[in-house]
Design a protein around this motif. Structure first.
Motif, mmCIF file in Angstrom:
data_model
loop_
_atom_site.group_PDB
_atom_site.id
_atom_site.type_symbol
_atom_site.label_atom_id
_atom_site.label_comp_id
_atom_site.label_asym_id
_atom_site.label_seq_id
_atom_site.Cartn_x
_atom_site.Cartn_y
_atom_site.Cartn_z
ATOM 1 N N PHE A 11 0.843 -1.185 0.000
ATOM 2 C CA PHE A 11 0.000 0.000 0.000
ATOM 3 C C PHE A 11 0.880 1.236 0.000
ATOM 4 N N GLU A 12 0.288 2.310 -0.481
ATOM 5 C CA GLU A 12 1.030 3.566 -0.438
ATOM 6 C C GLU A 12 1.209 3.954 1.014
ATOM 7 N N THR A 13 2.424 4.104 1.395
ATOM 8 C CA THR A 13 2.675 4.429 2.789
ATOM 9 C C THR A 13 3.969 5.213 2.892
ATOM 10 N N ASP A 14 4.064 6.004 3.957
ATOM 11 C CA ASP A 14 5.291 6.768 4.161
ATOM 12 C C ASP A 14 6.448 5.844 4.492
ATOM 13 N N GLU A 15 6.086 4.728 5.113
ATOM 14 C CA GLU A 15 7.133 3.817 5.564
ATOM 15 C C GLU A 15 7.571 2.964 4.396
ATOM 16 N N ARG A 16 8.818 3.037 4.062
ATOM 17 C CA ARG A 16 9.278 2.312 2.889
ATOM 18 C C ARG A 16 9.713 0.893 3.226
ATOM 19 N N GLU A 17 9.601 0.549 4.478
ATOM 20 C CA GLU A 17 10.180 -0.731 4.904
ATOM 21 C C GLU A 17 9.186 -1.890 4.864
ATOM 22 N N SER A 18 8.005 -1.628 4.302
ATOM 23 C CA SER A 18 7.020 -2.696 4.297
ATOM 24 C C SER A 18 7.323 -3.698 3.194
ATOM 25 N N TYR A 19 7.226 -4.978 3.499
ATOM 26 C CA TYR A 19 7.490 -6.005 2.483
ATOM 27 C C TYR A 19 6.189 -6.612 1.993
ATOM 28 N N GLY A 20 5.060 -6.146 2.544
ATOM 29 C CA GLY A 20 3.789 -6.689 2.095
ATOM 30 C C GLY A 20 3.531 -8.097 2.558
ATOM 31 N N LEU A 21 4.237 -8.530 3.610
ATOM 32 C CA LEU A 21 4.030 -9.898 4.082
ATOM 33 C C LEU A 21 3.296 -9.946 5.419
ATOM 34 N N GLY A 22 3.131 -8.774 6.027
ATOM 35 C CA GLY A 22 2.517 -8.735 7.366
ATOM 36 C C GLY A 22 1.141 -9.360 7.399
ATOM 37 N N LEU A 23 0.280 -8.959 6.463
ATOM 38 C CA LEU A 23 -1.089 -9.486 6.472
ATOM 39 C C LEU A 23 -1.145 -10.910 5.930
ATOM 40 N N ALA A 24 -0.172 -11.276 5.092
ATOM 41 C CA ALA A 24 -0.109 -12.674 4.632
ATOM 42 C C ALA A 24 0.193 -13.584 5.819
ATOM 43 N N ILE A 25 1.065 -13.096 6.708
ATOM 44 C CA ILE A 25 1.357 -13.854 7.938
ATOM 45 C C ILE A 25 0.093 -13.936 8.788
ATOM 46 N N VAL A 26 -0.601 -12.788 8.916
ATOM 47 C CA VAL A 26 -1.850 -12.751 9.690
ATOM 48 C C VAL A 26 -2.824 -13.795 9.145
ATOM 49 N N LYS A 27 -2.930 -13.839 7.831
ATOM 50 C CA LYS A 27 -3.879 -14.763 7.193
ATOM 51 C C LYS A 27 -3.543 -16.217 7.512
ATOM 52 N N SER A 28 -2.261 -16.571 7.390
ATOM 53 C CA SER A 28 -1.938 -17.977 7.621
ATOM 54 C C SER A 28 -2.071 -18.352 9.096
ATOM 55 N N ILE A 29 -1.737 -17.420 9.997
ATOM 56 C CA ILE A 29 -1.859 -17.750 11.434
ATOM 57 C C ILE A 29 -3.324 -17.875 11.833
ATOM 58 N N THR A 30 -4.174 -16.964 11.314
ATOM 59 C CA THR A 30 -5.591 -17.061 11.675
ATOM 60 C C THR A 30 -6.202 -18.339 11.104
ATOM 61 N N ALA A 31 -5.818 -18.683 9.873
ATOM 62 C CA ALA A 31 -6.347 -19.915 9.285
ATOM 63 C C ALA A 31 -5.904 -21.128 10.106
ATOM 64 N N PHE A 32 -4.672 -21.086 10.575
ATOM 65 C CA PHE A 32 -4.124 -22.186 11.376
ATOM 66 C C PHE A 32 -4.906 -22.365 12.681
ATOM 67 N N HIS A 33 -5.334 -21.245 13.263
ATOM 68 C CA HIS A 33 -6.057 -21.316 14.538
ATOM 69 C C HIS A 33 -7.574 -21.327 14.359
ATOM 70 N N GLY A 34 -8.044 -21.305 13.122
ATOM 71 C CA GLY A 34 -9.483 -21.288 12.892
ATOM 72 C C GLY A 34 -10.138 -19.989 13.321
ATOM 73 N N ILE A 35 -9.429 -18.882 13.159
ATOM 74 C CA ILE A 35 -9.986 -17.577 13.511
ATOM 75 C C ILE A 35 -10.401 -16.876 12.214
ATOM 76 N N LYS A 36 -11.592 -16.246 12.250
ATOM 77 C CA LYS A 36 -12.021 -15.515 11.050
ATOM 78 C C LYS A 36 -11.580 -14.055 11.168
ATOM 79 N N VAL A 37 -11.176 -13.469 10.040
ATOM 80 C CA VAL A 37 -10.772 -12.064 10.053
ATOM 81 C C VAL A 37 -11.713 -11.263 9.177
ATOM 82 N N LYS A 38 -12.124 -10.088 9.688
ATOM 83 C CA LYS A 38 -12.972 -9.212 8.882
ATOM 84 C C LYS A 38 -12.379 -7.824 8.907
#
Lengths: 225, 442
Positions: B397-424
């Motif tokens: 996403f467009e952000t001031d912080e240039r250090e984002s690798y775009g993997l943060g939410l991908a990690i969130v997705k796999s951890i929530t799926a692993f624990h059976g948690i739904k994200v909205k």
């Protein structure tokens, strides 16, 4: 102190060798399990830096062999790309003194070697003297003229790490990783540690002038002693 | 519909058809046989009657063109001779009919008769002879048999249905055992139960063996994949290690200019970023391979408090207000480090994409055993397209912080799926984002 590097990657071994030699260590290098076991059999080392994935076998075997030998006090630090918790646990449980996941910072390696030395020799001075400040590594306190300076856990960690790596620029990245561990997907170069360092300096400067606690522009920090 | 029920139904329907068919056959043949028998007797009677008829008798019988009737006292048989209109030639054949008649005019009780009708000429007169035999008893017999057949049918159906259900249940028990033990309860081929299910049915043995061999293949592939990941990580991390050590060694040389020193540090930073990306990808693939266990009791509120402490300085830096409105002590069985990483990433994002002097609010609610954790920020927000692609790997996403690798939410997705948690995600561009974690108690 003499160090044996057991590492099949020649490039990495050379860099570690160069760094540790610069720090005054005597360094030997073994690239295979076989040559390492020969060296271990013949010599006593202060440190064995052990890679787990060797071309002719597993580094754990060397660890087992070493632990089976009587009267050996070689400190073993496992260096490996296998950073999983299970590997760490089994490494430490089999008698390794410490564990570093690749890629590691040489400064971190040095700091850990220092820590092991202190632990091993039960250094009488758990105290390090920095310009009149006394850092007690065991109690994790900093005192000035017997008066305790109230530092938070993180502030102490930062100060301790910088003191152990005195006269060397420590980057924010390095410092963050040491103090917070290998946190995934955080901005390693955000000013994660700056606030803590700012507070630390404020607290210390209340007691003595701290011109020796230097901020290196856009890189990190250095303590000059 | 279950196979067991289907089999039972099929059996019942076929049996129903067979019983109906035989029932009808019996009824029809009884009628046919008894009628046949009666008809033979009637023809005998007719012959006897015609032989005994003399002109005198006919005249006596039929003086004045009247009808002659004779019957026994039980009205089981009757004979009538009726004069009919003269026909020069009459059909000589016998005709059989079944009719209900009241033979005696005073009698109210009609009876069913099998009647033989025969026409004959005598002295230039035509007469019709009818001989009837009561078949009421046969009709009664028929209805009894009908009822009996119906009853047998119902009882037989009930019995076969019950026995089919019991038998198929017994027969299919190994099948359901295979499904339950080998397919439903196993979500990880490494924990697969290779012990054979006891059965004498060859087909189920085949099924069991096929599933087992399939699982063996899958787990072989799994371990291959794990090995591959470990190797890749080793292969990638070692060169990074070499370069970063080399750079650190160069930094130790004192004759470096400040500019090149800065470049060294920048390179070290880049290497660190590379390491972080590799570690993130490793984490995701490990989570997706179920290489973590869920043996910890993780208290959500406790983890949030830890994270708040860890990230306090970053919030201070942006002068954010952090409000913790959590009301419940809720805990799940999970992997503590992973849950920490999950919540850390979400709170960190709330800081990263927030505006200076903004706020972060964490609240929770518990509704019918469903626990919902809400993390709300007053930051940049996302539009619909961004929300849809938020969990994709390397989505930035467009952000001031240039250090984002775009993997943060991908990690969130796999951890929530692993624990059976739904994200909205709820978000308004420019207003802020709310992320809901829905914990569904299993």
């Amino acid at each position: 102190m003499n160090v044996l590097i057991v590492e099949d990657e020649k490039g990495l071994a050379l860099e570690v060798d160069e760094f540790l030699s610069h720090e005054g260590f005597t360094v030997e290098h073994a690239r295979t399990k076989k040559s390492a076991s020969e060296k271990i059999f013949v010599n006593n080392y202060d440190f064995i830096l052990l890679d787990l994935g060797l071309p002719d076998g597993d580094g754990f075997d060397l660890l087992k062999m070493l632990k089976g030998m009587a009267e050996r006090e070689d400190a073993v630090i496992i260096l490996t790309a296998r950073g999983a918790v299970d590997d760490r646990v089994s490494g430490l449980e089999q008698g390794a003194d410490d564990y570093l996941a690749k890629p590691f910072s040489l400064n971190e390696l040095l700091a850990r070697m220092h820590a092991i030395t202190r632990r091993k020799h039960r250094l009488e001075s758990n105290d390090i003297n920095v310009k009149g400040l006394k850092i007690n590594i065991q109690n994790r306190t900093v005192t000035y003229n017997e008066e305790r300076i109230a530092l938070t856990k993180k502030e102490f960690e930062i100060f301790n790490y910088l003191v152990l790596n005195k006269n060397r620029v420590i980057s924010r990245t390095n410092l963050t990783e040491h103090v917070w561990g290998d946190v995934l997907e955080i901005n390693s170069d955000s000013n994660f540690v700056d606030v803590h360092v700012k507070n630390l300096r404020k607290k210390l400067s209340a007691y003595i002038p701290i011109d020796w606690f230097e901020t290196v522009r856009s890189i990190g920090y250095r303590i000059n002693i | 519909m279950k196979l067991q029920v289907k089999l039972a139904l099929y059996n019942t329907l076929t049996k129903l058809a067979i019983i109906l068919f035989t029932g009808l056959l019996i009824l029809l043949s009884i009628e046919k046989i008894s009628y046949n028998h009666i008809e033979l007797r009637l023809e005998d009677d007719e012959r006897e009657m015609l032989r005994s008829l003399s002109s005198k008798e006919i005249n006596r019988y039929l003086a004045n063109q009247e009808k002659y009737t004779d019957y026994n006292i039980l009205k089981e048989e009757f004979i009538t001779i009726t004069p009919i209109k003269f026909q020069p030639t009459v059909t000589t054949g016998n005709k059989f009919t079944t009719e209900t008649r009241a033979v005696d005019r005073n009698d109210q009780n009609d009876q069913t008769y099998r009647i033989l009708t025969h026409q004959f000429n005598f002295n230039n007169h035509s007469y019709q002879l009818e001989i009837g035999v009561s078949i009421t008893s046969i009709e009664e017999l028929k209805s009894i048999i009908k009822r009996f057949t119906l009853l047998t049918l119902v009882i037989a159906l009930a019995l076969t249905l019950a026995s089919d259900l019991v038998f198929t249940k017994f027969l299919l028990a190994p099948f359901y055992q295979i499904i339950d033990r080998k397919l439903i309860k196993v979500n990880d081929p490494l924990n697969f139960d290779y012990e054979k299910v006891k059965t004498t049915t060859q087909d189920f043995e085949l099924l069991d063996d096929s599933i087992s061999s399939l699982m063996k293949k899958i787990s072989a592939l799994f371990s291959l994949e794990k090995q591959f990941i470990a190797n890749v990580s080793h292969e990638l991390l070692t060169p990074i290690s070499i370069i970063s050590s080399r750079l650190e060694n160069i930094l130790l040389q004192e004759e470096l200019s400040e500019a090149s020193e800065n470049k060294m540090h920048a390179s070290l930073k880049t290497l660190n970023r590379l390491k972080s990306i590799i570690n993130s990808l490793l984490l995701i693939s490990k989570v997706e391979n179920n290489q973590y266990d869920k043996a910890d009791v993780v208290m959500i509120a406790g983890v949030i408090m830890e994270i708040q402490e860890e990230l306090e300085d970053r919030m201070d830096e942006k002068r954010l207000t952090f409000t913790n409105n959590m009301k419940y002590i809720y805990s799940i069985m999970g992997n503590r480090p992973l849950m920490h990483t999950l919540l850390f990433n979400l709170v960190n994002n709330a800081i990263k994409y927030n505006n200076p002097k903004g706020s972060i609010t964490i609240s929770d609610e518990l509704k019918d055993d469903i626990y919902i954790l809400e993390i709300t920020d007053t930051g940049l927000g996302m539009d619909q397209r961004q929300i849809e692609s938020a969990f994709n790997r390397f989505e930035k996403f467009e952000t001031d912080e240039r250090e984002s690798y775009g993997l943060g939410l991908a990690i969130v997705k796999s951890i929530t799926a692993f624990h059976g948690i739904k994200v909205k995600i709820d978000s308004v561009k420019g207003r802020g984002t709310s992320i809901y974690l829905v914990f569904n108690r299993e």
